[in-house]
Motif scaffolding. Sequence first.
Motif, PDB file in Angstrom:
ATOM      1  N   TRP A  48       0.662  -1.121  -0.114  1.00  0.00           N
ATOM      2  CA  TRP A  48       0.122  -0.074   0.099  1.00  0.00           C
ATOM      3  C   TRP A  48       0.832   1.225  -0.028  1.00  0.00           C
ATOM      4  N   TRP A  50       3.622   1.923  -1.523  1.00  0.00           N
ATOM      5  CA  TRP A  50       4.185   2.086  -2.812  1.00  0.00           C
ATOM      6  C   TRP A  50       3.125   2.811  -3.652  1.00  0.00           C
ATOM      7  N   TYR A  51       1.902   2.066  -3.597  1.00  0.00           N
ATOM      8  CA  TYR A  51       0.699   2.460  -4.292  1.00  0.00           C
ATOM      9  C   TYR A  51       0.409   4.188  -3.855  1.00  0.00           C
ATOM     10  N   GLU A  52       0.166   4.260  -2.642  1.00  0.00           N
ATOM     11  CA  GLU A  52      -0.366   5.615  -2.279  1.00  0.00           C
ATOM     12  C   GLU A  52       0.677   6.761  -2.391  1.00  0.00           C
ATOM     13  N   GLU A  54       2.796   6.647  -5.097  1.00  0.00           N
ATOM     14  CA  GLU A  54       2.626   6.820  -6.520  1.00  0.00           C
ATOM     15  C   GLU A  54       1.467   7.676  -6.733  1.00  0.00           C
ATOM     16  N   ILE A  55       0.266   7.140  -6.463  1.00  0.00           N
ATOM     17  CA  ILE A  55      -0.879   7.820  -6.800  1.00  0.00           C
ATOM     18  C   ILE A  55      -0.923   9.216  -6.282  1.00  0.00           C
ATOM     19  N   ALA A 102      -0.334   4.960 -12.307  1.00  0.00           N
ATOM     20  CA  ALA A 102      -0.449   5.028 -10.933  1.00  0.00           C
ATOM     21  C   ALA A 102      -1.935   4.292 -10.401  1.00  0.00           C
ATOM     22  N   LYS A 103      -2.899   4.375 -11.239  1.00  0.00           N
ATOM     23  CA  LYS A 103      -4.105   3.622 -11.157  1.00  0.00           C
ATOM     24  C   LYS A 103      -3.676   2.014 -11.308  1.00  0.00           C
ATOM     25  N   ASN A 105      -1.033   0.523 -10.865  1.00  0.00           N
ATOM     26  CA  ASN A 105      -0.046  -0.160  -9.729  1.00  0.00           C
ATOM     27  C   ASN A 105      -0.984  -1.015  -9.096  1.00  0.00           C
ATOM     28  N   LEU A 106      -2.342  -0.874  -8.933  1.00  0.00           N
ATOM     29  CA  LEU A 106      -3.218  -1.509  -7.971  1.00  0.00           C
ATOM     30  C   LEU A 106      -3.145  -3.233  -8.522  1.00  0.00           C
ATOM     31  N   LEU A 109      -0.009  -4.749  -6.724  1.00  0.00           N
ATOM     32  CA  LEU A 109       0.216  -4.403  -5.212  1.00  0.00           C
ATOM     33  C   LEU A 109       0.447  -5.517  -4.302  1.00  0.00           C
TER      34      LEU A 109
END
Length: 448
Positions: A48, A50-52, A54-55, A102-103, A105-106, A109
């Motif tokens: 999470w 990483w995702y957060e 990047e987004i 960025a989306k 990437n989900l 994850l």
Amino acid sequence: MGAKTGCDRGEGGASLGDVLAELHLHFHGCIRAPALLDHLARAEHVLWDWYETEIAAAYGVVPPARQLVERHRAGDETAADEFGKLFVFGDADAGTFARFQAKANLLWLAARPEDHSKPWSDTAGEVARFAAGIRVEHRRQGVEYAEFRISTDMVAAACSGAEDGLIERFAISLPRKDPWPEWARVQELALGPFGASVTGVDFCANEEGHPPKRKAAFFAAVHDFNAVHPERALAILYHVGESFGDKSLESAVRWVDEAAELGAHRLGHAIALGVEPAVFGAHTRSEPVAERRDQIAYDLRHHDGLRTAGVHVDPASLRVELARLDAMPDDASITIDYDHARLAEVRRRQDYAIARVRATGAVVEVCPTSNRRIGGFTDPAQHPVHRFLSAGLPVVVSSDDPGIFDTTLSDELDWVCEHTGGGEDLRRTLLETARQSRSEALTGRELA
Ligand SMILES: [Zn+2]
């Protein structure tokens, strides 16, 4: 060849009739929101942070994906709808590849069970589960033939559970920076038990900094492999001219021309080749000196053809410019101003390059929703498909990442047929071109 597998059905193209064929799909891009939500809820470790990070960089806010997965885990049935809205890259998101990534990437994850710092728990079970979901979707859509971009380590699991009446083929996505180490594994795979299903290699993701000319030796190696193993020949699928903010419009057009000349069988998107240059308006761009040198060499080499196409080429002044650039480092940057006249000339360069691409037999893969949303083209008239079709370039329509774009092959075909005015006749032509442009047909594998 080795033992046949479930994915072998459908080898040979003579009986394909009016099959609906999807040729440009990324395996992960086919995963739809509900399957992804279940996958993340099952994962032991999710990256999470990483995702957060990047987004937040791409959007300026962090959507509640983490919380929605937790709510779904806890049995909250309302989480799925919210997650779907959060995951799909829609018209309102359009504009940049960074926002798309960025989306997307989900999809990566869930951390590897053996190394929680690495993305994507590509266990065979998860891949097979996704493959089964994709088959349900393809049956719903009536897509009976599909080519997926995928990595070597996922092929066996993606083939498991293959079903009668659905033909699935795979192109191995290779790193642009250095495809050679993976090439050894691809050859092994192509000559092994899953070889009937592995029909191509692909280059995708960031193209900036990776000129097609650097793939000359690699493309030659693939063509050599095909000459020795015609029954396992591999098509070269090459994303090019999709993203070109780092170079001149002239260089972006040239890259597509070069990829076709080097022997790519199908070109992914090739937006630079056919987009209306006027869409960019008067503006300034920059590119590395190395690109400008290559452009001058191209102009000198194609002097006669360009001149016939109405492009002004002055060899004497180009040679003077080249001598000046030769004294500069490769990565020094030069700037180019585009006014109305220069944009009009880029259009004539496109016409010249389109004719050259057509002469190679390369097929262009057009993915309208992907192009609109990643490229940020809002006016349908600006889309390159108009120029491609009017020039007689072979075009196939596909959906690229139907899961994250929440689209279908039929939606994509509808868009092209409606906005070009081609109607049902064009639809039939596009479907037939797709059948004829399957990797195994383009390489001649099915006749070997
Ligand atoms: Zn793609």
